[in-house]
Design an enzyme around this catalytic site. Structure first.
Site, mmCIF file in Angstrom:
data_model
loop_
_atom_site.group_PDB
_atom_site.id
_atom_site.type_symbol
_atom_site.label_atom_id
_atom_site.label_comp_id
_atom_site.label_asym_id
_atom_site.label_seq_id
_atom_site.Cartn_x
_atom_site.Cartn_y
_atom_site.Cartn_z
ATOM 1 N N ARG A 24 0.770 -1.298 -0.037
ATOM 2 C CA ARG A 24 -0.013 -0.122 -0.113
ATOM 3 C C ARG A 24 0.952 1.182 -0.151
ATOM 4 O O ARG A 24 2.089 1.234 0.365
ATOM 5 C CB ARG A 24 -0.827 0.151 1.168
ATOM 6 C CG ARG A 24 -0.260 0.119 2.519
ATOM 7 C CD ARG A 24 -0.992 0.224 3.739
ATOM 8 N NE ARG A 24 -0.229 0.042 5.139
ATOM 9 C CZ ARG A 24 -0.657 0.554 6.171
ATOM 10 N NH1 ARG A 24 -1.933 1.052 6.179
ATOM 11 N NH2 ARG A 24 0.099 0.526 7.148
ATOM 12 N N THR A 135 12.390 3.499 8.734
ATOM 13 C CA THR A 135 11.945 2.944 7.532
ATOM 14 C C THR A 135 12.079 3.793 6.372
ATOM 15 O O THR A 135 11.680 5.090 6.359
ATOM 16 C CB THR A 135 10.548 2.606 7.527
ATOM 17 O OG1 THR A 135 10.289 1.753 8.785
ATOM 18 C CG2 THR A 135 10.131 1.800 6.320
ATOM 19 N N LYS A 160 15.276 0.194 8.163
ATOM 20 C CA LYS A 160 14.409 -0.835 7.564
ATOM 21 C C LYS A 160 13.986 -0.418 6.091
ATOM 22 O O LYS A 160 13.282 0.403 6.003
ATOM 23 C CB LYS A 160 13.219 -0.997 8.475
ATOM 24 C CG LYS A 160 12.116 -2.131 8.257
ATOM 25 C CD LYS A 160 11.060 -2.373 9.134
ATOM 26 C CE LYS A 160 10.276 -3.358 8.846
ATOM 27 N NZ LYS A 160 9.012 -3.637 9.621
ATOM 28 N N ASP A 191 12.029 -5.492 4.437
ATOM 29 C CA ASP A 191 10.963 -6.100 4.686
ATOM 30 C C ASP A 191 10.089 -5.974 3.240
ATOM 31 O O ASP A 191 9.942 -4.977 2.553
ATOM 32 C CB ASP A 191 10.243 -5.165 5.571
ATOM 33 C CG ASP A 191 8.836 -5.548 5.882
ATOM 34 O OD1 ASP A 191 8.432 -6.715 5.267
ATOM 35 O OD2 ASP A 191 8.003 -4.899 6.731
ATOM 36 N N GLU A 219 12.739 -9.622 6.235
ATOM 37 C CA GLU A 219 11.189 -9.713 6.897
ATOM 38 C C GLU A 219 10.179 -10.274 5.904
ATOM 39 O O GLU A 219 9.911 -9.543 4.885
ATOM 40 C CB GLU A 219 10.958 -8.624 7.560
ATOM 41 C CG GLU A 219 9.463 -8.421 8.394
ATOM 42 C CD GLU A 219 9.370 -7.354 9.208
ATOM 43 O OE1 GLU A 219 8.308 -7.065 9.382
ATOM 44 O OE2 GLU A 219 10.392 -6.574 9.252
ATOM 45 N N ASP A 244 6.335 -12.202 9.646
ATOM 46 C CA ASP A 244 5.716 -11.068 10.181
ATOM 47 C C ASP A 244 4.008 -11.451 10.057
ATOM 48 O O ASP A 244 3.468 -11.917 11.017
ATOM 49 C CB ASP A 244 5.990 -9.787 9.369
ATOM 50 C CG ASP A 244 5.210 -8.708 9.905
ATOM 51 O OD1 ASP A 244 4.540 -8.726 10.852
ATOM 52 O OD2 ASP A 244 5.405 -7.678 9.338
ATOM 53 N N LYS A 268 3.444 -7.722 16.335
ATOM 54 C CA LYS A 268 2.695 -6.516 16.425
ATOM 55 C C LYS A 268 1.303 -6.767 17.228
ATOM 56 O O LYS A 268 0.652 -7.402 17.045
ATOM 57 C CB LYS A 268 2.467 -6.108 15.180
ATOM 58 C CG LYS A 268 3.742 -5.813 14.215
ATOM 59 C CD LYS A 268 3.609 -5.529 12.775
ATOM 60 C CE LYS A 268 4.738 -5.291 11.944
ATOM 61 N NZ LYS A 268 4.574 -5.002 10.551
ATOM 62 N N SER A 296 5.065 -2.221 14.613
ATOM 63 C CA SER A 296 3.759 -1.414 14.442
ATOM 64 C C SER A 296 3.221 -1.192 13.180
ATOM 65 O O SER A 296 4.119 -1.481 11.948
ATOM 66 C CB SER A 296 4.098 -0.088 15.278
ATOM 67 O OG SER A 296 5.001 0.703 14.331
ATOM 68 N N ILE A 298 1.142 2.106 11.021
ATOM 69 C CA ILE A 298 1.508 3.459 11.331
ATOM 70 C C ILE A 298 0.738 4.246 12.325
ATOM 71 O O ILE A 298 -0.823 4.410 11.834
ATOM 72 C CB ILE A 298 1.011 4.242 9.959
ATOM 73 C CG1 ILE A 298 2.153 3.783 8.631
ATOM 74 C CG2 ILE A 298 1.355 5.472 9.905
ATOM 75 C CD1 ILE A 298 3.554 3.838 9.057
ATOM 76 N N ASP A 321 10.991 -1.608 16.042
ATOM 77 C CA ASP A 321 10.563 -0.826 14.722
ATOM 78 C C ASP A 321 9.273 0.201 15.190
ATOM 79 O O ASP A 321 8.341 -0.356 14.962
ATOM 80 C CB ASP A 321 10.048 -1.802 13.706
ATOM 81 C CG ASP A 321 9.632 -1.213 12.397
ATOM 82 O OD1 ASP A 321 10.193 -0.053 12.189
ATOM 83 O OD2 ASP A 321 8.723 -1.736 11.771
ATOM 84 N N ASP A 323 9.176 3.740 14.459
ATOM 85 C CA ASP A 323 9.461 4.979 13.904
ATOM 86 C C ASP A 323 8.199 5.683 13.591
ATOM 87 O O ASP A 323 8.218 6.921 13.071
ATOM 88 C CB ASP A 323 10.514 4.645 12.759
ATOM 89 C CG ASP A 323 9.942 3.900 11.766
ATOM 90 O OD1 ASP A 323 9.112 2.879 12.023
ATOM 91 O OD2 ASP A 323 10.421 3.886 10.613
#
Length: 365
Positions: A24, A135, A160, A191, A219, A244, A268, A296, A298, A321, A323
């Site tokens: 996305r 990221t 990342k 990732d 990942e 993940d 997560k 996480s 967003i 992770d 950020d």
């Protein structure tokens, strides 16, 4: 400590730069903020962002799950009977893990406040400071190289990097360009967000190893449901592979662990349904010799605070992770954890330390 009311409100904050992955592109961070009010005057905070391509949840579905199912099931319950509460929370409806996570973190916020300690101490208290990565969204090799240099200049030492959006050769070019620009001494983890096929994942990972690009880990290289493919990638590469999207629940973790499909697991809260189930996943991984990362979606500093407190409390969680709040144009959250460049320092105030969430419109149901 009786639950008297549960409110939901929406929050939307523009991102500084579009966030692009194989799944996305996001320009605005939206979420549902949950507040749980108790008869002793205490309030617990939680947050759930909609991530349709991963959890299948929208803003509307998150609010509906909380207001129409979870709220009626939990009203009148004593928060200190949390084992019963979490049994009801996870048994009331199937899926809806982000909605459950928002309520879960608000309950844990209240429990730690009741004990008058920060949440990370309530959960185990292993550490109070974390180092987050930053990221790099998937774009052209040149733009990704420029972004990587900027993040290093901002004080980050772990990147990342998002890949898996298009041609595998382009992904290799992207990573080679980033490594050329940032030099050695900077950790790079990739990732793919399920964006590679099994054979091309094996080829590209081994190719990057031959090129000495020094990748820390990969990942979720293949589709979440393709555990055979994930195992093939793990068995045929030397670079550590992290699961993940393949791991939402403790049951998923058991499958990955039993078949040795991956070397690490990314936990997560929005996938696990909150801290209660996240702790179970981490315990299973730890007993099996697999380290974990906590990541996480967003999210604002509210949701990230809960994830950071959980991660800080556990020895087996070794990578972080967190950020996302740094990508937002505004910080709507008062109180809680603070950033110092790539470091996250957890506060001494009880619970999550959150005192208010501003500039959002209450959605009445």
């Amino acid at each position: 400590m009786i639950i008297e009311d549960i409110h939901t409100k929406r929050m939307a904050v523009p991102l500084k730069k579009p966030f692009k992955t194989a799944l996305r592109t996001l320009e605005v961070a939206e979420s549902v903020v949950v507040t749980i009010h108790c008869d002793n005057g205490m309030t617990g905070f939680g947050e759930a962002p909609p991530t349709v391509v991963i959890t299948g949840e929208s803003l509307d579905s998150i609010q509906a799950a909380i207001q129409q199912t979870l709220k009626p099931a939990l009203l009148g319950m004593d928060v200190t009977n949390f084992e019963h509460i979490f049994h009801i929370l996870h048994g009331s409806l199937v899926g809806n893990t982000s909605a459950k996570a928002a309520v879960d973190m608000a309950i844990y916020d209240l429990l730690a406040k009741k004990m008058n300690v920060p949440l990370y101490q309530y959960l185990g208290g292993y550490r109070h400071e974390l180092e987050t990565d930053y990221t790099v969204s998937v774009n052209s090799p040149d733009e990704m190289g420029e972004d990587a240099v900027q993040y290093i200049q901002d004080g980050f030492t772990v990147l990342k990097v998002k890949v898996g959006k298009d041609d595998i050769q382009k992904d290799i070019e992207r990573i080679a360009e980033i490594r050329r620009r940032v030099g050695r001494g900077i950790k790079i983890r990739l990732d793919a967000n399920q964006g590679w096929q099994t054979k091309e994942a094996i080829y590209s990972i081994n190719k990057m190893a031959e090129m000495d690009l020094d990748i820390e880990l990969i990942e979720q290289p293949v589709r979440a449901a393709d555990l055979e493919g994930l195992k093939m990638v793990t068995d045929n590469t030397d670079t550590p592979i992290m699961a993940d999207e393949s791991v939402f629940s403790p049951e998923d973790a058991l499958k990955v662990i039993h078949r040795r499909c991956a070397d690490l697991i990314n936990i997560k809260l929005m996938k696990s349904g909150g801290i209660y189930k996240a702790e179970l996943i981490n315990r299973l991984a730890e007993m099996s010799g697999l380290e974990c990362m906590t990541g996480s979606m967003i999210e604002s500093r509210l949701g990230i605070s809960a994830a950071a407190h959980f991660a800080a409390s556990k020895k087996n969680i070794t990578r972080f992770d967190f950020d996302a709040p740094l990508m937002l144009k505004e910080d709507m959250i008062s109180g809680g954890m603070v950033y110092n460049k790539n470091k996250i320092i957890l506060q001494r105030e009880p619970g999550l330390g959150i005192t208010d969430v501003t500039s959002f419109e209450e959605v009445r149901k």
